[in-house]
Design a protein around this motif. Structure first.
Motif, PDB file in Angstrom:
ATOM      1  N   SER A 158       0.841  -1.198   0.000  1.00 54.29           N
ATOM      2  CA  SER A 158       0.000   0.000   0.000  1.00 54.29           C
ATOM      3  C   SER A 158       0.883   1.257   0.000  1.00 54.29           C
ATOM      4  O   SER A 158       0.604   2.235  -0.684  1.00 54.29           O
ATOM      5  N   ASN A 159       2.013   1.241   0.735  1.00 51.46           N
ATOM      6  CA  ASN A 159       2.926   2.392   0.710  1.00 51.46           C
ATOM      7  C   ASN A 159       3.491   2.597  -0.698  1.00 51.46           C
ATOM      8  O   ASN A 159       3.585   3.734  -1.168  1.00 51.46           O
ATOM      9  N   ALA A 160       3.857   1.485  -1.363  1.00 52.57           N
ATOM     10  CA  ALA A 160       4.417   1.604  -2.718  1.00 52.57           C
ATOM     11  C   ALA A 160       3.400   2.297  -3.623  1.00 52.57           C
ATOM     12  O   ALA A 160       3.750   3.193  -4.394  1.00 52.57           O
ATOM     13  N   VAL A 161       2.130   1.923  -3.492  1.00 46.99           N
ATOM     14  CA  VAL A 161       1.077   2.539  -4.324  1.00 46.99           C
ATOM     15  C   VAL A 161       0.916   4.011  -3.942  1.00 46.99           C
ATOM     16  O   VAL A 161       0.870   4.893  -4.795  1.00 46.99           O
ATOM     17  N   ARG A 162       0.869   4.288  -2.627  1.00 51.33           N
ATOM     18  CA  ARG A 162       0.568   5.645  -2.171  1.00 51.33           C
ATOM     19  C   ARG A 162       1.694   6.635  -2.418  1.00 51.33           C
ATOM     20  O   ARG A 162       1.467   7.826  -2.525  1.00 51.33           O
ATOM     21  N   TYR A 163       2.939   6.123  -2.481  1.00 50.10           N
ATOM     22  CA  TYR A 163       4.066   7.038  -2.687  1.00 50.10           C
ATOM     23  C   TYR A 163       4.654   6.934  -4.096  1.00 50.10           C
ATOM     24  O   TYR A 163       5.793   7.308  -4.322  1.00 50.10           O
ATOM     25  N   THR A 164       3.854   6.391  -5.038  1.00 52.39           N
ATOM     26  CA  THR A 164       4.305   6.316  -6.428  1.00 52.39           C
ATOM     27  C   THR A 164       3.331   7.084  -7.305  1.00 52.39           C
ATOM     28  O   THR A 164       2.131   6.798  -7.287  1.00 52.39           O
ATOM     29  N   ARG A 186       9.307  -3.259  -4.838  1.00 49.66           N
ATOM     30  CA  ARG A 186      10.090  -2.158  -5.437  1.00 49.66           C
ATOM     31  C   ARG A 186       9.139  -1.233  -6.166  1.00 49.66           C
ATOM     32  O   ARG A 186       8.201  -1.707  -6.821  1.00 49.66           O
ATOM     33  N   ASP A 187       9.367   0.069  -6.017  1.00 44.63           N
ATOM     34  CA  ASP A 187       8.488   1.004  -6.729  1.00 44.63           C
ATOM     35  C   ASP A 187       9.297   2.071  -7.450  1.00 44.63           C
ATOM     36  O   ASP A 187      10.487   2.251  -7.184  1.00 44.63           O
ATOM     37  N   THR A 188       8.638   2.753  -8.379  1.00 48.57           N
ATOM     38  CA  THR A 188       9.274   3.868  -9.092  1.00 48.57           C
ATOM     39  C   THR A 188       8.698   5.172  -8.530  1.00 48.57           C
ATOM     40  O   THR A 188       8.318   6.067  -9.277  1.00 48.57           O
ATOM     41  N   ARG A 211       1.455  14.689   2.557  1.00 41.29           N
ATOM     42  CA  ARG A 211       1.265  13.640   1.560  1.00 41.29           C
ATOM     43  C   ARG A 211       0.724  12.363   2.223  1.00 41.29           C
ATOM     44  O   ARG A 211      -0.144  11.687   1.700  1.00 41.29           O
ATOM     45  N   SER A 212       1.237  12.040   3.408  1.00 42.27           N
ATOM     46  CA  SER A 212       0.790  10.834   4.110  1.00 42.27           C
ATOM     47  C   SER A 212      -0.718  10.915   4.396  1.00 42.27           C
ATOM     48  O   SER A 212      -1.462   9.957   4.190  1.00 42.27           O
ATOM     49  N   ARG A 213      -1.184  12.107   4.842  1.00 45.15           N
ATOM     50  CA  ARG A 213      -2.610  12.252   5.172  1.00 45.15           C
ATOM     51  C   ARG A 213      -3.460  12.250   3.922  1.00 45.15           C
ATOM     52  O   ARG A 213      -4.523  11.642   3.890  1.00 45.15           O
ATOM     53  N   ARG A 216      -4.307   8.947   2.925  1.00 49.97           N
ATOM     54  CA  ARG A 216      -4.969   8.190   4.007  1.00 49.97           C
ATOM     55  C   ARG A 216      -4.014   7.366   4.865  1.00 49.97           C
ATOM     56  O   ARG A 216      -4.362   6.303   5.355  1.00 49.97           O
ATOM     57  N   GLY A 217      -2.798   7.864   5.063  1.00 55.03           N
ATOM     58  CA  GLY A 217      -1.854   7.152   5.924  1.00 55.03           C
ATOM     59  C   GLY A 217      -2.135   7.443   7.381  1.00 55.03           C
ATOM     60  O   GLY A 217      -2.572   8.536   7.727  1.00 55.03           O
ATOM     61  N   THR A 218      -1.887   6.436   8.243  1.00 53.25           N
ATOM     62  CA  THR A 218      -2.079   6.671   9.679  1.00 53.25           C
ATOM     63  C   THR A 218      -0.743   7.011  10.343  1.00 53.25           C
ATOM     64  O   THR A 218      -0.711   7.431  11.484  1.00 53.25           O
ATOM     65  N   GLY A 219       0.357   6.773   9.629  1.00 49.13           N
ATOM     66  CA  GLY A 219       1.680   7.006  10.212  1.00 49.13           C
ATOM     67  C   GLY A 219       2.135   5.820  11.059  1.00 49.13           C
ATOM     68  O   GLY A 219       3.185   5.874  11.702  1.00 49.13           O
ATOM     69  N   LEU A 220       1.348   4.723  11.054  1.00 49.01           N
ATOM     70  CA  LEU A 220       1.700   3.567  11.901  1.00 49.01           C
ATOM     71  C   LEU A 220       2.051   2.327  11.067  1.00 49.01           C
ATOM     72  O   LEU A 220       2.438   1.296  11.626  1.00 49.01           O
ATOM     73  N   GLY A 221       1.899   2.418   9.736  1.00 40.71           N
ATOM     74  CA  GLY A 221       2.097   1.239   8.881  1.00 40.71           C
ATOM     75  C   GLY A 221       3.440   0.549   9.076  1.00 40.71           C
ATOM     76  O   GLY A 221       3.506  -0.659   9.323  1.00 40.71           O
ATOM     77  N   LEU A 222       4.530   1.327   9.015  1.00 37.03           N
ATOM     78  CA  LEU A 222       5.851   0.689   9.113  1.00 37.03           C
ATOM     79  C   LEU A 222       6.172   0.258  10.548  1.00 37.03           C
ATOM     80  O   LEU A 222       6.959  -0.662  10.762  1.00 37.03           O
ATOM     81  N   ALA A 223       5.522   0.888  11.542  1.00 41.62           N
ATOM     82  CA  ALA A 223       5.711   0.424  12.932  1.00 41.62           C
ATOM     83  C   ALA A 223       5.073  -0.962  13.076  1.00 41.62           C
ATOM     84  O   ALA A 223       5.619  -1.862  13.730  1.00 41.62           O
TER      85      ALA A 223
HETATM   86  P1  ADP Z   1       2.156   6.470   6.512  1.00 42.38           P
HETATM   87  O1  ADP Z   1       0.797   6.118   6.961  1.00 42.38           O
HETATM   88  O2  ADP Z   1       2.507   7.899   6.751  1.00 42.38           O
HETATM   89  O3  ADP Z   1       2.442   6.025   5.121  1.00 42.38           O
HETATM   90  P2  ADP Z   1       4.119   4.494   7.337  1.00 42.38           P
HETATM   91  O4  ADP Z   1       4.566   4.121   8.702  1.00 42.38           O
HETATM   92  O5  ADP Z   1       3.571   3.432   6.471  1.00 42.38           O
HETATM   93  O6  ADP Z   1       3.099   5.684   7.539  1.00 42.38           O
HETATM   94  O7  ADP Z   1       5.360   5.130   6.586  1.00 42.38           O
HETATM   95  C1  ADP Z   1       6.150   6.135   7.237  1.00 42.38           C
HETATM   96  C2  ADP Z   1       6.700   7.128   6.213  1.00 42.38           C
HETATM   97  O8  ADP Z   1       7.669   6.460   5.377  1.00 42.38           O
HETATM   98  C3  ADP Z   1       5.661   7.676   5.238  1.00 42.38           C
HETATM   99  O9  ADP Z   1       4.961   8.783   5.776  1.00 42.38           O
HETATM  100  C4  ADP Z   1       6.540   8.066   4.044  1.00 42.38           C
HETATM  101  O10 ADP Z   1       7.121   9.335   4.273  1.00 42.38           O
HETATM  102  C5  ADP Z   1       7.671   7.022   4.069  1.00 42.38           C
HETATM  103  N1  ADP Z   1       7.471   5.909   3.102  1.00 42.38           N
HETATM  104  C6  ADP Z   1       7.021   4.658   3.381  1.00 42.38           C
HETATM  105  N2  ADP Z   1       7.006   3.886   2.276  1.00 42.38           N
HETATM  106  C7  ADP Z   1       7.448   4.656   1.260  1.00 42.38           C
HETATM  107  C8  ADP Z   1       7.681   4.441  -0.151  1.00 42.38           C
HETATM  108  N3  ADP Z   1       7.449   3.246  -0.721  1.00 42.38           N
HETATM  109  N4  ADP Z   1       8.153   5.486  -0.878  1.00 42.38           N
HETATM  110  C9  ADP Z   1       8.406   6.695  -0.304  1.00 42.38           C
HETATM  111  N5  ADP Z   1       8.220   6.966   1.018  1.00 42.38           N
HETATM  112  C10 ADP Z   1       7.754   5.969   1.792  1.00 42.38           C
END
Ligand code: ADP
Length: 267
Positions: A158-164, A186-188, A211-213, A216-223
């Motif tokens: 979902s992060n790859a989609v949201r940040y590409t 991997r994303d571009t 951009r995260s908001r 629809r990012g919660t900021g907790l995905g990678l945690a």
């Molecule tokens: P969020 O809900 O903000 O996406 P995450 O914990 O999933 O929270 O990710 C933390 C931050 O890491 C994101 O706000 C973004 O800045 C960065 N990030 C995560 N994945 C990617 C990605 N694939 N490309 C660019 N930035 C990323």
């Protein structure tokens, strides 16, 4: 070295002798600080959507004859904010469960093919045709929690989609390697500057809050990803170049791989 804080208790013992008891509170203080930060961040994240919802409710109460079109537009915005709060609360509950000692990992054999196919479909639904998403499957099934793995891989995709940006590509792969079975996405996309990489798995750490908001990012995905991986003994490796893209790789210990012919696999 960080300064350490000790509490010293001097307890009288047998006439003139004394016992010295020391208690190191450095770690306790650090945990307490993290807890305070988490509550402050979570409250702040919940306050924004609540303010929006309450604002629109006040308008609706003050204008009972509001036209249908405006009312629908307001309801749509309120529903979006409600969804944002729900996502946040669900992510907070997931994190709490993942950290809890009363909720130990119960590993079971997991069919990685169908699990990752599901993750790719979810990524496609989120992208709605704005990206090309491919899946390469060449690794073994592993022992773990299907639910947790689906959530960790789902967050990375979902992060790859949201940040590409639209028109970009996303490659998902599951491969066997000398280090053990590895998942990668991997994303571009927009990429991440090196100084942020080591902090990305901290709760509520974002490179760009706006951009995260917006996405629809919660900021907790990678945690959440970090905790799922910790529970599975897996390692996360992040490689990224701004404006070029990112690769998130997760390698599992080789001993988690299961024989392909194992029966009654879950998922
Ligand atoms: P969020 O809900 O903000 O996406 P995450 O914990 O999933 O929270 O990710 C933390 C931050 O890491 C994101 O706000 C973004 O800045 C960065 N990030 C995560 N994945 C990617 C990605 N694939 N490309 C660019 N930035 C990323």
């Amino acid at each position: 070295l960080r300064e350490r804080k000790l509490i010293v208790h001097i307890i009288p013992f047998e006439n003139r002798r004394q016992i010295l008891v020391t208690h190191d509170i450095t770690e306790t203080e650090r945990i307490e600080m993290m807890r305070r930060d988490f509550i402050a961040n979570a409250s702040h994240e919940l306050r924004t959507p609540l303010t929006v919802i309450n604002g629109f409710l006040e308008i609706a109460l003050g204008q009972p004859d509001m036209d249908r079109e405006t009312r629908c537009a307001h309801l749509k915005l309120m529903a979006e904010q409600g969804q944002r709060m729900q996502n946040l609360v669900e992510d907070m509950l997931s994190l709490t469960r993942l950290e809890s000692v009363e909720y130990p990992l119960r590993p079971e054999p997991v069919r990685m093919g169908s699990l990752l196919e599901g993750v790719r479909k979810e990524g496609e639904a989120l992208s709605s045709g704005r990206h090309e998403i491919t899946l390469e499957l060449d690794g073994p099934d592993i022992r773990g929690s299907a639910e947790e793995l689906r959530s960790a891989f789902g967050n990375l995709v979902s992060n790859a989609v949201r940040y590409t940006p639209d028109g970009g590509q996303i490659w998902i792969s599951w491969k066997a390697s000398a280090a053990g079975p590895c998942f990668s996405v991997r994303d571009t996309g927009i990429g991440i500057r090196p100084e942020h990489i080591s902090r990305l798995t901290e709760r509520f750490y974002r490179v760009d809050k706006g951009r995260s908001r917006e996405t629809r990012g919660t900021g907790l995905g990678l945690a959440i990803v970090k905790h799922v991986l910790l529970r599975h003994g897996a390692q996360l490796h992040i490689e990224s170049r701004p404006e070029v893209g990112s690769t998130f790789t997760v390698c599992f210990p080789p001993q988690l791989a299961v024989e392909q012919e194992a029966s009654a696999l879950s998922v």
